[in-house]
Motif scaffolding. Sequence first.
Motif, PDB file in Angstrom:
ATOM      1  N   GLU A  54       6.334   4.665   5.101  1.00 53.93           N
ATOM      2  CA  GLU A  54       6.170   3.685   4.023  1.00 53.93           C
ATOM      3  C   GLU A  54       5.296   4.194   2.874  1.00 53.93           C
ATOM      4  O   GLU A  54       5.410   3.719   1.752  1.00 53.93           O
ATOM      5  CB  GLU A  54       5.532   2.399   4.570  1.00 53.93           C
ATOM      6  CG  GLU A  54       6.370   1.680   5.604  1.00 53.93           C
ATOM      7  CD  GLU A  54       7.689   1.184   5.028  1.00 53.93           C
ATOM      8  OE1 GLU A  54       7.669   0.579   3.946  1.00 53.93           O
ATOM      9  OE2 GLU A  54       8.749   1.426   5.655  1.00 53.93           O
ATOM     10  N   ILE A  55       4.384   5.112   3.197  1.00 52.81           N
ATOM     11  CA  ILE A  55       3.424   5.540   2.172  1.00 52.81           C
ATOM     12  C   ILE A  55       3.603   7.020   1.829  1.00 52.81           C
ATOM     13  O   ILE A  55       3.876   7.385   0.693  1.00 52.81           O
ATOM     14  CB  ILE A  55       1.968   5.304   2.641  1.00 52.81           C
ATOM     15  CG1 ILE A  55       1.764   3.834   3.029  1.00 52.81           C
ATOM     16  CG2 ILE A  55       0.968   5.747   1.573  1.00 52.81           C
ATOM     17  CD1 ILE A  55       1.675   2.859   1.900  1.00 52.81           C
ATOM     18  N   TYR A  67      -1.596   1.929 -14.720  1.00 51.10           N
ATOM     19  CA  TYR A  67      -2.561   2.437 -13.760  1.00 51.10           C
ATOM     20  C   TYR A  67      -3.936   2.726 -14.339  1.00 51.10           C
ATOM     21  O   TYR A  67      -4.940   2.550 -13.657  1.00 51.10           O
ATOM     22  CB  TYR A  67      -2.011   3.698 -13.097  1.00 51.10           C
ATOM     23  CG  TYR A  67      -0.877   3.411 -12.142  1.00 51.10           C
ATOM     24  CD1 TYR A  67      -0.987   2.407 -11.190  1.00 51.10           C
ATOM     25  CD2 TYR A  67       0.292   4.171 -12.185  1.00 51.10           C
ATOM     26  CE1 TYR A  67       0.051   2.152 -10.313  1.00 51.10           C
ATOM     27  CE2 TYR A  67       1.329   3.930 -11.299  1.00 51.10           C
ATOM     28  CZ  TYR A  67       1.203   2.912 -10.367  1.00 51.10           C
ATOM     29  OH  TYR A  67       2.224   2.669  -9.496  1.00 51.10           O
TER      30      TYR A  67
ATOM     31  N   PRO B  48       0.913   4.983  -6.708  1.00 50.31           N
ATOM     32  CA  PRO B  48       2.384   4.854  -6.814  1.00 50.31           C
ATOM     33  C   PRO B  48       3.050   4.668  -5.456  1.00 50.31           C
ATOM     34  O   PRO B  48       4.069   3.980  -5.350  1.00 50.31           O
ATOM     35  CB  PRO B  48       2.814   6.192  -7.420  1.00 50.31           C
ATOM     36  CG  PRO B  48       1.580   6.862  -7.909  1.00 50.31           C
ATOM     37  CD  PRO B  48       0.440   6.305  -7.119  1.00 50.31           C
ATOM     38  N   LEU B  50       1.675   3.161  -2.811  1.00 53.01           N
ATOM     39  CA  LEU B  50       1.416   1.774  -2.392  1.00 53.01           C
ATOM     40  C   LEU B  50       2.303   0.815  -3.173  1.00 53.01           C
ATOM     41  O   LEU B  50       2.779  -0.185  -2.645  1.00 53.01           O
ATOM     42  CB  LEU B  50      -0.064   1.426  -2.626  1.00 53.01           C
ATOM     43  CG  LEU B  50      -1.046   2.073  -1.639  1.00 53.01           C
ATOM     44  CD1 LEU B  50      -2.476   1.947  -2.155  1.00 53.01           C
ATOM     45  CD2 LEU B  50      -0.919   1.435  -0.253  1.00 53.01           C
ATOM     46  N   ARG B  51       2.530   1.143  -4.449  1.00 49.57           N
ATOM     47  CA  ARG B  51       3.386   0.279  -5.263  1.00 49.57           C
ATOM     48  C   ARG B  51       4.801   0.252  -4.683  1.00 49.57           C
ATOM     49  O   ARG B  51       5.429  -0.808  -4.594  1.00 49.57           O
ATOM     50  CB  ARG B  51       3.415   0.771  -6.700  1.00 49.57           C
ATOM     51  CG  ARG B  51       4.372  -0.020  -7.577  1.00 49.57           C
ATOM     52  CD  ARG B  51       4.251   0.349  -9.050  1.00 49.57           C
ATOM     53  NE  ARG B  51       5.353  -0.213  -9.810  1.00 49.57           N
ATOM     54  CZ  ARG B  51       6.544   0.389  -9.936  1.00 49.57           C
ATOM     55  NH1 ARG B  51       6.773   1.542  -9.340  1.00 49.57           N
ATOM     56  NH2 ARG B  51       7.498  -0.186 -10.638  1.00 49.57           N
ATOM     57  N   SER B  52       5.268   1.402  -4.247  1.00 49.49           N
ATOM     58  CA  SER B  52       6.600   1.476  -3.660  1.00 49.49           C
ATOM     59  C   SER B  52       6.682   0.622  -2.391  1.00 49.49           C
ATOM     60  O   SER B  52       7.626  -0.155  -2.191  1.00 49.49           O
ATOM     61  CB  SER B  52       6.917   2.946  -3.360  1.00 49.49           C
ATOM     62  OG  SER B  52       7.962   3.048  -2.431  1.00 49.49           O
ATOM     63  N   TYR B  53       5.655   0.732  -1.552  1.00 49.07           N
ATOM     64  CA  TYR B  53       5.590  -0.086  -0.337  1.00 49.07           C
ATOM     65  C   TYR B  53       5.548  -1.568  -0.709  1.00 49.07           C
ATOM     66  O   TYR B  53       6.299  -2.392  -0.161  1.00 49.07           O
ATOM     67  CB  TYR B  53       4.341   0.304   0.457  1.00 49.07           C
ATOM     68  CG  TYR B  53       3.925  -0.664   1.543  1.00 49.07           C
ATOM     69  CD1 TYR B  53       4.652  -0.773   2.726  1.00 49.07           C
ATOM     70  CD2 TYR B  53       2.783  -1.465   1.393  1.00 49.07           C
ATOM     71  CE1 TYR B  53       4.261  -1.657   3.732  1.00 49.07           C
ATOM     72  CE2 TYR B  53       2.379  -2.342   2.390  1.00 49.07           C
ATOM     73  CZ  TYR B  53       3.122  -2.442   3.554  1.00 49.07           C
ATOM     74  OH  TYR B  53       2.732  -3.317   4.532  1.00 49.07           O
ATOM     75  N   LEU B  55       6.419  -3.135  -3.453  1.00 49.36           N
ATOM     76  CA  LEU B  55       7.643  -3.655  -4.083  1.00 49.36           C
ATOM     77  C   LEU B  55       8.667  -4.024  -3.030  1.00 49.36           C
ATOM     78  O   LEU B  55       9.367  -5.025  -3.130  1.00 49.36           O
ATOM     79  CB  LEU B  55       8.231  -2.612  -5.038  1.00 49.36           C
ATOM     80  CG  LEU B  55       7.739  -2.666  -6.480  1.00 49.36           C
ATOM     81  CD1 LEU B  55       8.366  -1.528  -7.287  1.00 49.36           C
ATOM     82  CD2 LEU B  55       8.045  -4.017  -7.128  1.00 49.36           C
ATOM     83  N   LYS B  56       8.741  -3.196  -1.989  1.00 47.56           N
ATOM     84  CA  LYS B  56       9.669  -3.502  -0.889  1.00 47.56           C
ATOM     85  C   LYS B  56       9.278  -4.808  -0.204  1.00 47.56           C
ATOM     86  O   LYS B  56      10.120  -5.587   0.228  1.00 47.56           O
ATOM     87  CB  LYS B  56       9.627  -2.379   0.156  1.00 47.56           C
ATOM     88  CG  LYS B  56      10.748  -1.376   0.023  1.00 47.56           C
ATOM     89  CD  LYS B  56      10.973  -0.678   1.354  1.00 47.56           C
ATOM     90  CE  LYS B  56      10.308   0.689   1.340  1.00 47.56           C
ATOM     91  NZ  LYS B  56      10.424   1.396   2.621  1.00 47.56           N
ATOM     92  N   GLN B  57       7.960  -5.034  -0.091  1.00 48.45           N
ATOM     93  CA  GLN B  57       7.490  -6.204   0.627  1.00 48.45           C
ATOM     94  C   GLN B  57       7.651  -7.483  -0.197  1.00 48.45           C
ATOM     95  O   GLN B  57       8.031  -8.514   0.327  1.00 48.45           O
ATOM     96  CB  GLN B  57       6.002  -6.051   0.984  1.00 48.45           C
ATOM     97  CG  GLN B  57       5.688  -4.817   1.809  1.00 48.45           C
ATOM     98  CD  GLN B  57       6.302  -4.905   3.186  1.00 48.45           C
ATOM     99  OE1 GLN B  57       6.397  -5.976   3.770  1.00 48.45           O
ATOM    100  NE2 GLN B  57       6.749  -3.771   3.723  1.00 48.45           N
ATOM    101  N   GLU B  61       6.951  -7.203  -9.364  1.00 41.77           N
ATOM    102  CA  GLU B  61       5.976  -6.268  -9.909  1.00 41.77           C
ATOM    103  C   GLU B  61       4.539  -6.825  -9.860  1.00 41.77           C
ATOM    104  O   GLU B  61       3.613  -6.105  -9.497  1.00 41.77           O
ATOM    105  CB  GLU B  61       6.384  -5.943 -11.355  1.00 41.77           C
ATOM    106  CG  GLU B  61       5.556  -4.888 -12.045  1.00 41.77           C
ATOM    107  CD  GLU B  61       5.798  -3.487 -11.488  1.00 41.77           C
ATOM    108  OE1 GLU B  61       6.903  -3.250 -10.947  1.00 41.77           O
ATOM    109  OE2 GLU B  61       4.897  -2.649 -11.587  1.00 41.77           O
ATOM    110  N   MET B  65       1.568  -5.030  -7.813  1.00 41.15           N
ATOM    111  CA  MET B  65       0.392  -4.425  -8.447  1.00 41.15           C
ATOM    112  C   MET B  65      -0.904  -5.056  -7.929  1.00 41.15           C
ATOM    113  O   MET B  65      -1.939  -4.398  -7.855  1.00 41.15           O
ATOM    114  CB  MET B  65       0.491  -4.532  -9.976  1.00 41.15           C
ATOM    115  CG  MET B  65       1.599  -3.657 -10.564  1.00 41.15           C
ATOM    116  SD  MET B  65       1.496  -1.902 -10.072  1.00 41.15           S
ATOM    117  CE  MET B  65       0.490  -1.239 -11.417  1.00 41.15           C
ATOM    118  N   VAL B  68      -1.597  -3.213  -4.784  1.00 32.72           N
ATOM    119  CA  VAL B  68      -2.124  -1.877  -5.085  1.00 32.72           C
ATOM    120  C   VAL B  68      -3.598  -1.977  -5.469  1.00 32.72           C
ATOM    121  O   VAL B  68      -4.453  -1.251  -4.949  1.00 32.72           O
ATOM    122  CB  VAL B  68      -1.329  -1.219  -6.238  1.00 32.72           C
ATOM    123  CG1 VAL B  68      -1.971   0.118  -6.624  1.00 32.72           C
ATOM    124  CG2 VAL B  68       0.132  -1.023  -5.846  1.00 32.72           C
TER     125      VAL B  68
END
Lengths: 225, 203
Positions: A54-55, A67, B48, B50-53, B55-57, B61, B65, B68
């Motif tokens: 996942e990470i 950011y 980035p 964590l953002r990907s993780y 977003l899936k959850q 956005e 964020m 994150v």
Amino acid sequence: MSKINFHPDHSHLLAFATGEGQPGTNLMVSAHLDLCPMCREKVREIEAQQAHSEIEIAALDMMPGNYAAMLNSIMAKPLVADDVIGASYPKTIELDGRHFALPRTLQRYVHKTGNWSRLVGKLWQAPVDLGGVGSAHFIYMEKGGRVPEHTHRGSELTLVLDGEFSDGLNHYETGDMTFLDGRHQHTPMSDADEGCLVFSLVDKPLHFTSGLARLLNPFSHLFMK
Amino acid sequence: MLVGLPLDNQTSATMSADENDKLCHWLNVVANDRCRQSFTRLFNHFAPRLRSYALKQFGNEAQAMELVQDTMTNVWQKAYLFNADKGAASTWIFTIARNIRFDMLRKQQSRKEDICSEDLWPVLFEQTADPKALSMEHNITLEQVEQYFESLPQKQKDVLEAIYFEGKSQQEVADELGVPLGTVKSRTRLGLQRLKEMLNEQD
Ligand SMILES: [Zn+2]
């Protein structure tokens, strides 16, 4: 400590480690982990696998998040003092002058536990307020104490905290966790001299299947609320 | 998101030990020296991901964020709690994110239950609980039910006994007693109703 024979299955541990599981089930798993080094190790492995998928290897898109502002606002934050650490909770629960040690996870709920009351014969229970996840109780069976035969309309999770008991299906010792649903019909009872303390979570009222106890069915929402 | 199969160890091992050493080093420097440069590196690496993780959850956005930001804030403030002996840096940060996700969902769904992430996964430290009044519940013993039951009119008792103790159907009871089915139904209903009243009065 006795050897633990009944563990949560892989799907429970996975749901726990990802945070996807039902809160009540997660609480049970967490209390079991306090007692079971083997499952703790499994959860640690699952967490590492999840962190990897996942990470670590997450697909990174090119979308520019905001950011820089976030980074600056985080680093503007002060250190957190340690003085919030260690809210202390009672380590044991008492019944009739006996003190039973509780796993860490359950210590927080001692304050949310109501009075002990006699259920039937040699059976005692104290309700635990989890705030709306099913119905949780500490249940103590004196030697020879027996829960009337019942099936489950929902699921019943039980964790043995002290002593041992049998239910006509299996024999359970301290640390064992069982998961039963409507397919099972059982009669829990303890033959141990020191009796048996369990933590029980049912998501729907029990369904009693025999004798006088069946009279309780129309009222089991009162009975096991 | 549930993953059907655990990843095999070889896949996990593909993250180089060097990479983990570097991340652990940065965490230590942040913990010991409040080093902004090391934290910036950690942030650039993890934000980035964590953002990907997230977003899936969450699928949006704003919440992604938020997750994150909260996760990386914990890393900045509590890096000293990281213990490299217990696992990889990314595992520690994943568990923080998982906890924050759990509490965000709890708030979002305004779930009534009081189980928070630190109860389940004490990754950081125990939080102070708001002590709530003891909840009192009333309970009924079988002996009490038996007493109440005995006080019912005989005709209601006979019907309830046949149904609840002997497991007969209402039709069987009607045939046996030689009364209409409707009579059995009303005796059952009246008997249960009376029992319920007595149980309620017990409060
Ligand atoms: Zn286990």
